[in-house]
Structures are given as C-alpha cells and as structure tokens.
Design a protein around this motif. Sequence first.
Motif, PDB file in Angstrom:
ATOM      1  N   GLN A  22       0.801  -1.318  -0.102  1.00 54.49           N
ATOM      2  CA  GLN A  22      -0.078   0.115  -0.091  1.00 54.49           C
ATOM      3  C   GLN A  22       0.789   1.338   0.126  1.00 54.49           C
ATOM      4  N   LEU A  23       1.821   1.187   0.732  1.00 54.32           N
ATOM      5  CA  LEU A  23       3.037   2.294   0.924  1.00 54.32           C
ATOM      6  C   LEU A  23       3.577   2.816  -0.663  1.00 54.32           C
ATOM      7  N   ALA A  24       3.778   1.672  -1.381  1.00 47.89           N
ATOM      8  CA  ALA A  24       4.297   1.616  -2.676  1.00 47.89           C
ATOM      9  C   ALA A  24       3.304   2.131  -3.614  1.00 47.89           C
ATOM     10  N   ARG A  25       2.324   1.813  -3.568  1.00 51.35           N
ATOM     11  CA  ARG A  25       0.878   2.211  -4.457  1.00 51.35           C
ATOM     12  C   ARG A  25       0.775   3.805  -4.399  1.00 51.35           C
ATOM     13  N   GLN A  26       1.090   4.320  -3.059  1.00 43.86           N
ATOM     14  CA  GLN A  26       0.793   5.625  -3.102  1.00 43.86           C
ATOM     15  C   GLN A  26       1.874   6.507  -3.399  1.00 43.86           C
ATOM     16  N   MET A  27       2.835   6.022  -3.760  1.00 42.56           N
ATOM     17  CA  MET A  27       4.096   6.712  -4.390  1.00 42.56           C
ATOM     18  C   MET A  27       3.789   7.212  -5.910  1.00 42.56           C
ATOM     19  N   LYS A  28       4.397   8.370  -6.200  1.00 42.94           N
ATOM     20  CA  LYS A  28       4.278   8.725  -7.707  1.00 42.94           C
ATOM     21  C   LYS A  28       5.024   7.556  -8.558  1.00 42.94           C
ATOM     22  N   LEU A 156      -4.883   1.237   8.189  1.00 46.25           N
ATOM     23  CA  LEU A 156      -3.832   1.090   7.444  1.00 46.25           C
ATOM     24  C   LEU A 156      -3.401   2.434   6.912  1.00 46.25           C
ATOM     25  N   SER A 157      -4.695   3.039   6.374  1.00 49.38           N
ATOM     26  CA  SER A 157      -4.140   4.542   5.771  1.00 49.38           C
ATOM     27  C   SER A 157      -3.499   5.223   6.952  1.00 49.38           C
ATOM     28  N   ARG A 158      -3.736   5.127   8.076  1.00 51.12           N
ATOM     29  CA  ARG A 158      -3.455   5.947   9.099  1.00 51.12           C
ATOM     30  C   ARG A 158      -1.850   5.663   9.530  1.00 51.12           C
ATOM     31  N   MET A 159      -1.427   4.409   9.303  1.00 51.98           N
ATOM     32  CA  MET A 159      -0.275   3.700   9.578  1.00 51.98           C
ATOM     33  C   MET A 159       0.530   4.085   8.382  1.00 51.98           C
TER      34      MET A 159
END
Length: 181
Positions: A22-28, A156-159
């Motif tokens: 999820q962290l990777a998906r949120q990056m450009k 998860l989004s808060r983490m």
Amino acid sequence: MKQKVWIISGPAGVGKSTTAKQLARQMKKSAYISGDDISHMAVSGREKPWESERANELVWKNIVALSDNFLEADYDVVVDWIVFWKDVQTYTSHWIEQGIEVHYVILWAEQDVHVQRDQHRPADSQMGERVIILRNEFLSSGAPDRYYLDNTVGELSRMIQQIQETERFVLTDMHQSGASI
C-alpha cells in the motif's frame, strides 16, 4: 526531490506485505521488493535465510542490486522482509552515503493480536510458533525503540501516513550513530 528506500520489517504475520504494498502504491514512482520472493528464487539447493548466513547474504545482495537498479531509474523503493538491525547496519550505509533517505520501520502488534493474525492467514502461510521466536529475535536484536510502530489497532491508511511523515524512521549515517558495521 530526494530518493527514498523504505524497509518495512517485523515478525512474520504482522502486516509487512499489506503495509509495504500500500505504501508503494501511494507513491508517484516506486518499486516493491519482496525479500520472500527473492529468497524463493533459488529452487534447487535453497537454504533458509534464517538458518544460513550465506543464504541471508545472497538475498540481501539481490535486494541491494535490485534496489540500486530501481534507484538509478529514479524509482523510490519499498522493501518488504524480516530485516534485523544488524542487516540494516550492514546493507544500508552505501545508500545513506549517496544521499538517499532510508527509512526503517519495524511493524509490531501486541502478542495475542499478532498470534491471532497469524492464525487467520491461509494454512500454508501460517508461521505458528515461529511468530513468537521472531518476536523474541526482534526484541533482542538491538534495534532502537524509535523504529518500532505499533499496528495493534488503527487503520492501514493512518499507519501509512505515520510511516511517511514521521522522521523517527529515517536512518542516519551508521558511523555517526555509534552503530557498528
């Protein structure tokens, strides 16, 4: 903008893969590297990295090589694996010396919650007693408390937001911090 490597670690079953993906998906522009996938690339004669220093070193050499390739192509990198403090000290200093911002996060949960999470995984992915063994290994690894992130409760989004915005997860030059390499 400064390039980044994110190392998402913690005992088996604590939520590393879910969080790291999820962290990777949120990056450009990012790449996701699974240490487990790299570990299983050796098909015949495979040694388990937790039982063999040679196997652990081989996985790390491949994680570093892939990361370097992605960094050279202007990707940020998210590494998902059980990464102990000694490996952080050994394998991240060249990135820090290059001016790459390296983040180290040990996901953590209360023991009963952690054991329950493992029991809810598919049967072939459950770690059983290895969950407790890994928890104890992390606690005795020497990693400073600042790198632990309790994910017992919370979205998860808060983490993810906490991982992205909290400076305490950023590694500094290992020589300056008094850590041995």
